[in-house]
Design an enzyme around this catalytic site. Structure first.
Site, short mmCIF file in Angstrom:
data_model
loop_
_atom_site.label_atom_id
_atom_site.label_comp_id
_atom_site.label_asym_id
_atom_site.label_seq_id
_atom_site.Cartn_x
_atom_site.Cartn_y
_atom_site.Cartn_z
CG HIS A 56 -1.76 1.22 1.32
ND1 HIS A 56 -2.73 1.53 0.40
CD2 HIS A 56 -1.74 2.28 2.19
CE1 HIS A 56 -3.29 2.69 0.72
NE2 HIS A 56 -2.71 3.17 1.78
CG ASP A 58 -0.42 6.06 2.18
OD1 ASP A 58 -1.59 5.90 1.78
OD2 ASP A 58 -0.01 5.62 3.26
CG ASP A 180 -5.33 3.57 4.31
OD1 ASP A 180 -5.88 3.24 5.39
OD2 ASP A 180 -4.35 4.32 4.27
ZN LIG Z 1 -3.04 4.96 2.76
#
Ligand SMILES: [Zn+2]
Length: 1080
Positions: A56, A58, A180
């Protein structure tokens, strides 16, 4: 972001992550076998455990986008995306069994561009064989609460387009991956469906909702994404069991501390039995909560796989030793899989599914953590993003409309598209990033503005200066500056302040002719405004409030705003006005200042709407549609709760969560200082509530709504207390606990205080638990009256009392809320607390039986005009007198000849591939909002686009990258209605504790399908736009063939009559087209 903390281990990937030429030479490209057919087969009569290797990443959070990509600032976070992709690609190349998914196109394409052709070829092979699969695929994993649908569609279009251009059909994601974002919007589900996605998985939903769904096997469902569009907006959606982390004890990344699987036969540390036992026990328990003999396990987390081997080596062992148990009767089958392969297994199970029609807001992760603070956090960044979207649309249109298109147009536009794509990320627009990262986003935005500013200047000069005959300075690159004044948000503009003669070009990005009240900051009170025909317009000077002038670091000489009504600004075009300072007093009218204090009610307004202010300076009543009702407005602030976050009860209010100290709500004042200014164009009441809250309330003389321009900050903290500031409108509307909020700026969703539609909620935070994201609108109504407020950016809001609406405008807090960002939300600028300024538009009137257009209809039209008003370009005119200007230049222009019907919005017009435009038309009304506007509309696309030499058009999915008539989605069957009802009825009690996965087994009578179908039956659909391999002739042929069979959803050709270009739109429908232009 992640809740987990990890001790950072030594980072040793760099050496092992290079892809060697030797690895690549052995690769023999195979025929394409991506898509569902590339899934590893599942085993019938077994529980199939789909292990999804994922990272994941960001697109900015604790570090900036580039810091994450390059892996710098390791002290903040040991995360480098370039190493992740290097490492994963190498691991995948070594073993065809392995799978990996990648999500964020912003990172992937940064990496891709740096690769040598050999590596690119190898990666293409991985994609074609389904070993590397793109999931989601947008530029970033966008937030769902604070984003506007226009920006979400844009960032998906761009991410999916690069995937399509690079990998063709195999690059197209089938599954949405919103693991998320902090709660989930219904509109997002609708958009996924309209983009042709087969399903979507997500991580975060209210803990009570999650418990109940797991206990009742309802975590996977068919989500009805739209109340207007029907089945085409339905999306299969699944809540993940463990957010997006690996099960406890099975995190094998270098960022984790879990023990590896130790299988040395004689090793004293051998832990195979114990580890496999634990894992199989975990998945067995997990499977109790799902309907099919399949479970999905997310094996990865934030920035995992920088050393992919660590993960894969242990997953290999887990699979090997786990599946060896099958020989001894185990019925658990572990396999490398992807979200789409898991979805395919669910589909092939052939069972029915529960349905859902509301959304997943607000998100609570524990009884005192309602993630409703981020709806408002960083209010100025949220507004800047809206400005960015606005200018992006202008830049797209002018790039398409400019007669000549210099080479730099493309990179400028791409930079702005990609910047706005990054802004949609769930730690960007949300305000949940570190302050330094927020500044980096803002910096990127201003560079993007400069890039597109160069394009718009070029395009507008081309359109304005048709001949150079009358140009005075022929040496200059451009005749006119067409400057954007970035500081209009604090009523400042260098061009209008420093020059006695200047031009204002109003570019209208809507496909409707518009009238707009314009305000120009100037140092003096006497100016003349001349339109393109030489007519002097009525104008009014209004003094700028002293509180604004007094803002430290506001470097401006402006003391007044000149207000005028710009009329008939052409659709997709501009009209330019000449403004000159006058020495005499013959120019605009000044506003008449009324006495500051009166003993009676002060009234401003016009024949449509009137606002009354009481003797204390507060709004006290509104008259509209023949109704006079008590309506008040006030500013209040909550005290942010402060605690050590050690337990739920001690949660602090922070960037993510809103946790007011409920007993401590304060009125800003009980006495408002007011100044009243009245003129022929606008009436204004300037209100000062205290030293840090002020407001201008204004009604323009032709509008049927009122504008509230608030100015809040610096929020004082010298008392050591964080504050969350709200504006609250109170009325006597009997709303009975019901209000409505928009979903990403589109459909309205009904809310009820202390209630959720699909489960019985126990709310432990009476205020925060009733907050919802307001992207553009919130309203209340009863049988007679209605009140609605439009916002100019995302804000949190609610209706806590009948007839009342509140919106949080600004927040400044002194404690972190312990969800990872590690900073208090305490924004400063120039050493002081941040000042924010913005607008609310108040609509009030009859809820039914209104004469003419309904209030809801007017709200929709206004919403559009406020989202995309004219863009103001300023040019110095010292070289040209008004007469010279008027005769020498083209001061009015329209890019289309047919103005669209009022309820239709030209959502997109942008250059796409060579000799192509991407065009979207949208019906902006919902069913039943207005008797006449909420009807289907027809119009002729070719007439709308008459400025272009249109050769043909073909309809695509919403993202513009797949042909609509070739798009096929997996179909899922809903539970019979009664079964769905029973499911919810059985579990009406809310779960008591957090993540209560009780042993109590729900009896649902849902049977596992006896045998799963072999994977890959459906195969990948051929719905890609194969632009490189296809000839234009083939495209035309395809168009013809599909047209004969498919009814209205097909392609149109120019060699037919223009009737072929007539399209119809129903309420809330968006239709997307590739328009083929005749090559120049
Ligand atoms: Zn995130």
């Amino acid at each position: 972001m992640s809740a987990k903390t990890s001790v950072w281990l030594v980072f040793f990937c760099a050496l092992g992550c290079l892809i060697h030429d030797a690895d690549l030479r052995s690769i023999q490209p195979k025929a394409s076998q991506c898509g569902y057919q590339s899934c590893h087969p599942t085993k019938p009569n077994m529980l199939n455990v789909h292990l999804v290797a994922h990272t994941h990443d960001d697109v900015g959070w604790l570090k900036t986008v580039d810091q994450y990509y390059y892996g710098s600032e390791t002290k903040i976070q040991k995360a480098g995306v370039q190493y992740i992709i290097d490492s994963v690609v190498e691991a995948l190349l070594r073993d065809p069994e392995k799978r990996f998914i990648y999500v964020e196109s912003a990172f992937f394409f940064k990496w891709w561009k740096e690769q040598k052709p050999k590596v690119q070829e190898a990666v293409k092979m991985l994609v074609e064989q389904g070993r590397l699969e793109f999931i989601g695929g947008a530029w970033s994993m966008n937030d769902e609460a604070t984003t506007h649908y226009q920006s979400v569609i844009d960032q998906f279009s761009w991410g999916l387009r690069l995937l399509n251009d690079t990998f063709g059909e195999c690059g197209r994601p089938r599954v949405g991956w919103q693991i998320d974002p902090f709660g989930h919007s219904r509109e997002m589900a609708s958009m996924f469906a309209q983009m042709g996605f087969d399903g979507m998985f997500f991580g975060r939903l209210d803990y009570q909702d999650k418990d109940e769904r797991l206990m009742t096997k309802n975590a996977e469902m068919i989500w009805h994404g739209s109340a207007n569009l029907g089945e085409e907006a339905d999306l299969f959606s699944g809540a993940l069991y463990n957010n997006y982390q690996a099960p406890d004890g099975f995190c094998f990344d270098i960022l984790c501390n879990d023990a590896p699987i130790i299988d040395g036969k004689h090793s004293p540390d051998n832990n195979v039995k114990e580890r496999v036992d634990a894992f199989l026990a975990y998945v067995t328990e997990m499977a109790e909560h799902f309907r099919t003999p399949n479970v999905i396990l997310t094996m990865g987390e934030d920035f995992h796989y920088q050393n992919a081997d660590m993960w894969y080596k242990n997953l290999d062992k887990l699979i090997k030793y786990g599946n060896e148990r099958q020989a001894n009767g185990s019925n658990i089958n572990l396999l490398y899989s992807t979200p789409s392969c898991y979805l395919k297994s669910l589909h092939d199970a052939g069972i029915t599914w529960p349905t859902k029609s509301d959304d997943f807001f607000p998100y609570a992760s524990d009884p005192h953590a309602y993630w409703t603070g981020y709806f408002t956090s960083r209010p100025t960044l949220k507004r800047f993003e809206r400005d960015g979207n606005h200018f992006l649309q202008v830049c797209k249109q002018l790039s398409a409309l400019a007669p000549k298109k210099p080479e730099e147009f493309d990179p400028h536009l791409t930079f702005m598209r990609e910047t706005l794509g990054i802004m949609q990320h769930h730690d960007a627009i949300t305000g949940t990033e570190k302050e330094k990262v927020a500044l980096d986003y803002a910096k990127r935005m201003s560079v993007a503005f400069r890039a597109c500013g160069a394009t718009t200047r070029n395009a507008l000069n081309q359109l304005t200066v048709q001949s150079k005959d009358n140009v005075k300075d022929t040496s200059a690159k451009y005749v006119f500056e067409f400057k954007t004044c970035a500081l209009l948000n604090i009523t400042s503009c260098p061009v209008s302040e420093a020059n006695d003669r200047f031009a204002l070009t109003l570019y209208n990005p809507l496909a409707h002719t518009v009238n707009e009240y314009v305000r120009i900051p100037v140092p003096y009170s006497n100016y003349r405004i001349i339109d393109n025909k030489g007519v002097t317009l009525e104008s009014q000077a209004v003094p700028i409030p002293q509180v604004l002038i007094d803002i430290k670091h506001r470097n401006s000489t402006a003391k007044y705003e000149i207000v005028f009504l710009a009329t008939n600004i052409p659709a997709l075009g501009y009209r330019t006005y000449y403004v000159e300072k006058l020495d005499s007093t013959e120019g605009n009218t000044r506003s008449k200042a009324l006495p500051k204090r009166t003993s009676s009610v002060t009234v401003i307004g016009n024949s449509h709407i009137q606002l009354g202010f009481d003797t204390n300076g507060f709004l006290s009543e509104v008259t509209a549609d023949g109704l006079t009702r008590l309506v008040s407005q006030e500013f209040l602030f909550y005290e942010g709760a402060v605690g050590n976050n050690a337990e739920f009860l001690n949660r602090s209010s922070g960037a993510y969560i809103f946790r007011p100290n409920e007993n401590k709500i304060h009125f800003a004042t009980d006495q408002v200082e007011i100044e009243v200014y009245k003129g022929d164009l606008v009436h204004e009441v300037h209100q000062k509530f205290n030293d840090w809250i002020s407001q201008v309330v204004r009604v323009y003389n032709k509008d049927s709504y009122a504008e509230f321009e608030w100015l809040v900050g610096p929020i004082p903290i010298d008392d050591g207390i964080g504050k969350e500031v709200i504006t609250r409108f109170n009325s006597d509307i009997a709303s009975d606990g019901i209000f409505r909020t928009d979903s990403n700026g589109r459909e309205m969703i009904k809310r009820k205080i202390n209630h959720r539609d699909t489960w019985s909620v126990k709310i432990n935070e009476a205020v925060a638990g009733n907050y919802y994201p307001i992207t553009t609108k919130i309203d209340v109504e009863d049988d007679t009256a209605r009140m609605a407020i439009l916002t100019d950016r995302a804000q949190g809001g609610s209706s806590l009392k009948d007839g009342s609406l509140e919106l949080m405008v600004h927040r400044r807090l002194l404690k972190d809320d312990a969800f990872g960002v590690g900073e208090a939300l305490n924004e400063t600028e120039y050493g002081d607390g941040l000042i924010a300024r913005g607008k609310h538009h108040l609509f009030f009137g009859k809820s039914t039986d209104r004469e003419g257009v309904s209030l809801k209809g007017i709200e929709r039209l206004t919403q559009l005009e406020k989202l995309l008003p004219t863009w103001k370009f300023f040019s110095n005119m010292e070289d040209y007198s008004a007469d010279e200007w008027q005769t020498a230049f083209t001061n009015i222009f329209s890019g289309i000849s047919l103005v669209l019907p009022k309820p239709v919005h030209l959502l997109t017009l942008e250059p796409w591939h060579e000799n192509q435009l991407l065009v979207r038309f949208e019906h902006i009304m919902e069913n039943g909002e207005d008797a006449s506007y909420s009807q289907p509309v027809q119009f002729n696309v070719k007439n709308v686009l008459s400025a272009f030499d249109v050769e043909g058009i073909r309809e695509t999915t919403l993202d513009g990258n797949a042909w609509l008539d070739e798009s096929r989605r997996l179909q899922f069957a809903p539970d019979p209605e009664e079964a769905a009802f029973n499911t919810y009825a059985t579990f009406s009690q809310p779960a008591e504790s957090v993540h209560l996965l009780s042993a109590e087994k729900p009896m649902l009578g849902v049977k596992y399908a006896d045998e799963a179908l072999p994977a890959g039956q459906l195969g990948a659909e051929s719905n890609r736009i194969r632009r490189e391999t296809e000839t234009r002739q083939e495209k035309k042929d395809e168009g013809r063939s599909s047209k004969s069979t498919e009814g209205p959803y097909n392609s149109f050709k120019s060699d037919s009559s223009n009737q072929e270009y007539i399209i119809e739109l129903s309420p809330m429908e968006i239709r997307t087209f590739i328009v083929y232009l005749t090559p120049a």
